[in-house]
Design a protein around this motif. Structure first.
Motif, mmCIF file in Angstrom:
data_model
loop_
_atom_site.group_PDB
_atom_site.id
_atom_site.type_symbol
_atom_site.label_atom_id
_atom_site.label_comp_id
_atom_site.label_asym_id
_atom_site.label_seq_id
_atom_site.Cartn_x
_atom_site.Cartn_y
_atom_site.Cartn_z
ATOM 1 N N PRO A 1 0.844 -1.191 0.000
ATOM 2 C CA PRO A 1 0.000 0.000 0.000
ATOM 3 C C PRO A 1 0.883 1.246 0.000
ATOM 4 O O PRO A 1 2.015 1.226 0.476
ATOM 5 C CB PRO A 1 -0.786 -0.140 1.308
ATOM 6 C CG PRO A 1 -0.759 -1.600 1.629
ATOM 7 C CD PRO A 1 0.558 -2.096 1.123
ATOM 8 N N THR A 2 0.370 2.327 -0.539
ATOM 9 C CA THR A 2 1.204 3.516 -0.710
ATOM 10 C C THR A 2 1.506 4.222 0.597
ATOM 11 O O THR A 2 2.524 4.910 0.705
ATOM 12 C CB THR A 2 0.512 4.499 -1.666
ATOM 13 O OG1 THR A 2 -0.802 4.789 -1.160
ATOM 14 C CG2 THR A 2 0.400 3.906 -3.062
ATOM 15 N N SER A 3 0.649 4.082 1.605
ATOM 16 C CA SER A 3 0.836 4.830 2.843
ATOM 17 C C SER A 3 1.095 3.893 4.017
ATOM 18 O O SER A 3 0.217 3.106 4.396
ATOM 19 C CB SER A 3 -0.403 5.681 3.147
ATOM 20 O OG SER A 3 -0.639 6.605 2.116
ATOM 21 N N PRO A 4 2.282 3.955 4.619
ATOM 22 C CA PRO A 4 2.542 3.136 5.810
ATOM 23 C C PRO A 4 1.752 3.661 6.999
ATOM 24 O O PRO A 4 1.411 4.846 7.068
ATOM 25 C CB PRO A 4 4.047 3.297 6.025
ATOM 26 C CG PRO A 4 4.383 4.608 5.402
ATOM 27 C CD PRO A 4 3.450 4.770 4.237
ATOM 28 N N ILE A 5 1.459 2.778 7.949
ATOM 29 C CA ILE A 5 0.766 3.201 9.166
ATOM 30 C C ILE A 5 1.754 3.685 10.216
ATOM 31 O O ILE A 5 1.359 4.248 11.236
ATOM 32 C CB ILE A 5 -0.099 2.067 9.745
ATOM 33 C CG1 ILE A 5 0.782 0.887 10.203
ATOM 34 C CG2 ILE A 5 -1.140 1.611 8.733
ATOM 35 C CD1 ILE A 5 0.025 -0.154 11.011
ATOM 36 N N GLY A 6 3.043 3.466 9.983
ATOM 37 C CA GLY A 6 4.074 3.896 10.918
ATOM 38 C C GLY A 6 5.408 3.306 10.520
ATOM 39 O O GLY A 6 5.551 2.711 9.446
ATOM 40 N N ILE A 7 6.394 3.471 11.390
ATOM 41 C CA ILE A 7 7.717 2.894 11.159
ATOM 42 C C ILE A 7 8.200 2.213 12.438
ATOM 43 O O ILE A 7 7.658 2.436 13.526
ATOM 44 C CB ILE A 7 8.749 3.958 10.718
ATOM 45 C CG1 ILE A 7 8.986 4.971 11.839
ATOM 46 C CG2 ILE A 7 8.325 4.642 9.431
ATOM 47 C CD1 ILE A 7 10.168 5.901 11.581
ATOM 48 N N VAL A 8 9.222 1.392 12.293
ATOM 49 C CA VAL A 8 9.862 0.756 13.445
ATOM 50 C C VAL A 8 10.779 1.776 14.106
ATOM 51 O O VAL A 8 11.682 2.321 13.472
ATOM 52 C CB VAL A 8 10.672 -0.480 13.015
ATOM 53 C CG1 VAL A 8 11.435 -1.059 14.206
ATOM 54 C CG2 VAL A 8 9.756 -1.530 12.399
ATOM 55 N N ASP A 9 10.536 2.032 15.379
ATOM 56 C CA ASP A 9 11.331 3.015 16.116
ATOM 57 C C ASP A 9 12.510 2.352 16.829
ATOM 58 O O ASP A 9 13.638 2.840 16.770
ATOM 59 C CB ASP A 9 10.441 3.731 17.134
ATOM 60 C CG ASP A 9 11.190 4.774 17.935
ATOM 61 O OD1 ASP A 9 11.465 5.848 17.379
ATOM 62 O OD2 ASP A 9 11.513 4.502 19.117
#
Length: 224
Positions: A6-14
């Motif tokens: 999908p084009t929009s991630p829901i977040g990233i790994v911090d």
């Protein structure tokens, strides 16, 4: 070439944490190898039968609740709000790793004085690894679908779900029920009272360690 995500991630790994042994502390790492059906490599929580292979906590929970560093004991701290995630969602992390979300993790007394009351439903989401690979800091996270298996956040409902999956003619020991339902073994003390409230066809499949019957271990069968 079109993206497979999908084009929009829901977040990233911090942040990423592993705990090599029961006695060793969690340690932060820049990358960890996720093993299909097990969890993180070199992590004590690896368990093929458990729905608690990885714990994802929200970075926002730490800042909003003013929590001490890593008090939630997560494997992955992510920028998405884990309280908005739900059982059955599939998350793709980076290029290959896929997790199936199982249920919200209870903020229990083992976290330390006062933490359970503060964190409440913000401890994080548990998951199983359904496709392995390397998880790296700052990897994007995408929601890529849903799993056929969903779990309740209520431990009693999960015990009943495990019992419904036991084939006719087999029994399952209390300790294995706890393992498959993702609860501490201390909960086994409450099983007799819970079983009295279930249908007899389900309750009779649960036995203590010294009980009779042909054992079912969750996908494997062993005679006794």
């Amino acid at each position: 070439m079109p993206s497979q995500f999908p084009t929009s991630p829901i977040g990233i790994v911090d942040t990423i944490y592993v705990k090599p042994t029961v006695r060793s502390p969690f340690r932060p790492v820049d990358a960890a190898e996720a093993v299909e059906g097990l969890g993180f490599s070199n992590d004590v929580h690896q368990d093929r039968a458990s729905p608690r292979q990885l714990l994802l906590a929200s970075a926002a929970a730490y800042t909003e609740l003013n929590l001490p560093e890593h008090i939630l004991r997560e494997n992955l701290r992510i920028t998405a709000d884990t309280s908005r995630l739900h059982s059955g969602q599939l998350l793709r992390i980076g290029e290959s790793v896929t997790l199936a979300l199982t249920f919200q993790c209870e903020a229990c007394g083992r976290l330390g004085p006062g933490v359970a009351g503060t964190a409440k439903n913000r401890r994080g989401m548990l998951a199983r690894v359904v496709k392995g690979g390397t998880v790296r800091k700052h990897d994007p996270i995408f929601c890529v679908g849903t799993s056929a298996v969903t779990w309740s956040d209520n431990w009693q409902d999960r015990v009943e779900q495990v019992l419904r999956s036991v084939p006719d003619g087999f029994v399952i020991e209390f300790s294995q029920i706890a393992r498959l339902a993702g609860i501490q073994s201390s909960y086994c003390r409450a099983f007799p009272a819970l079983l009295k409230r279930l249908a007899p066809c389900q309750a009779q499949k649960a036995v203590p360690a010294n009980g009779p019957g042909l054992r079912w271990a969750g996908g494997t069968r062993a005679a006794r």
